[in-house]
Design an enzyme around this catalytic site. Sequence first.
Site, mmCIF file in Angstrom:
data_model
loop_
_atom_site.group_PDB
_atom_site.id
_atom_site.type_symbol
_atom_site.label_atom_id
_atom_site.label_comp_id
_atom_site.label_asym_id
_atom_site.label_seq_id
_atom_site.Cartn_x
_atom_site.Cartn_y
_atom_site.Cartn_z
ATOM 1 N N ARG A 62 -29.822 10.342 87.989
ATOM 2 C CA ARG A 62 -28.530 10.531 88.267
ATOM 3 C C ARG A 62 -28.469 10.685 89.823
ATOM 4 O O ARG A 62 -27.457 10.558 90.236
ATOM 5 C CB ARG A 62 -28.061 12.135 87.634
ATOM 6 C CG ARG A 62 -27.484 11.975 86.512
ATOM 7 C CD ARG A 62 -26.718 13.569 86.146
ATOM 8 N NE ARG A 62 -27.206 13.912 84.782
ATOM 9 C CZ ARG A 62 -27.726 14.928 84.353
ATOM 10 N NH1 ARG A 62 -28.397 15.549 85.331
ATOM 11 N NH2 ARG A 62 -28.189 15.061 83.180
ATOM 12 N N ASN A 110 -18.186 36.400 85.268
ATOM 13 C CA ASN A 110 -18.448 37.690 85.066
ATOM 14 C C ASN A 110 -20.041 37.821 85.492
ATOM 15 O O ASN A 110 -20.795 37.006 85.226
ATOM 16 C CB ASN A 110 -17.632 38.621 84.179
ATOM 17 C CG ASN A 110 -18.381 37.963 82.908
ATOM 18 O OD1 ASN A 110 -19.449 37.640 82.747
ATOM 19 N ND2 ASN A 110 -17.441 38.108 81.651
ATOM 20 N N ARG A 163 -21.997 39.201 83.237
ATOM 21 C CA ARG A 163 -22.452 38.817 81.848
ATOM 22 C C ARG A 163 -22.939 37.399 81.797
ATOM 23 O O ARG A 163 -23.918 36.805 81.514
ATOM 24 C CB ARG A 163 -21.800 39.391 80.645
ATOM 25 C CG ARG A 163 -22.408 39.287 79.384
ATOM 26 C CD ARG A 163 -21.481 39.568 78.506
ATOM 27 N NE ARG A 163 -21.999 39.090 77.012
ATOM 28 C CZ ARG A 163 -21.289 39.564 75.588
ATOM 29 N NH1 ARG A 163 -19.854 39.950 76.121
ATOM 30 N NH2 ARG A 163 -21.674 39.154 74.906
ATOM 31 N N HIS A 198 -26.535 35.334 81.690
ATOM 32 C CA HIS A 198 -26.776 34.358 80.852
ATOM 33 C C HIS A 198 -27.362 33.161 81.281
ATOM 34 O O HIS A 198 -28.136 32.565 80.831
ATOM 35 C CB HIS A 198 -25.634 34.119 79.990
ATOM 36 C CG HIS A 198 -25.747 33.059 78.832
ATOM 37 N ND1 HIS A 198 -26.706 33.329 77.591
ATOM 38 C CD2 HIS A 198 -25.277 31.882 78.440
ATOM 39 C CE1 HIS A 198 -26.653 32.479 76.751
ATOM 40 N NE2 HIS A 198 -25.685 31.441 77.488
ATOM 41 N N ARG A 220 -30.844 28.823 82.207
ATOM 42 C CA ARG A 220 -31.202 27.772 83.171
ATOM 43 C C ARG A 220 -32.066 28.176 84.288
ATOM 44 O O ARG A 220 -32.504 27.261 85.151
ATOM 45 C CB ARG A 220 -29.763 27.165 83.749
ATOM 46 C CG ARG A 220 -29.124 26.930 82.567
ATOM 47 C CD ARG A 220 -29.553 25.586 82.063
ATOM 48 N NE ARG A 220 -28.349 25.241 80.788
ATOM 49 C CZ ARG A 220 -28.766 24.397 80.096
ATOM 50 N NH1 ARG A 220 -29.732 23.635 79.995
ATOM 51 N NH2 ARG A 220 -27.728 23.876 79.212
#
Length: 108
Positions: free
Chosen positions: A27, A43, A45, A49, A54
Amino acid sequence: INDIFEKDKNFDLSKKEKLRALRTASRSILPNSTETKIIVTANARAIRHFLEMRGAIEGDHEMRMVSEKIYNIVSLDAPAVFQDFILKDAGKNSARVVKLVWGFFIIT
């Protein structure tokens, strides 16, 4: 694909991780590779996550770089919310954001 990674024995990646690394590298050198600026809202949360999913993914250098930058911002803004994440090998190509669980590193 294997020929690319055979030259450097420091790579100990699975076939899936090798394909991800190759896709990421391609890429950045293909003609469509241009800078893209985005604005993201999330937010706490959602950010937690993202960092968990990641932050330490092998074979995807760009996601680790993004995770490192996001972690640096949110850990200053809300240190208590992100106190269970740490940045390992900061500023290096191998930087990872990992979650601490009961004092141990959890690398997902």
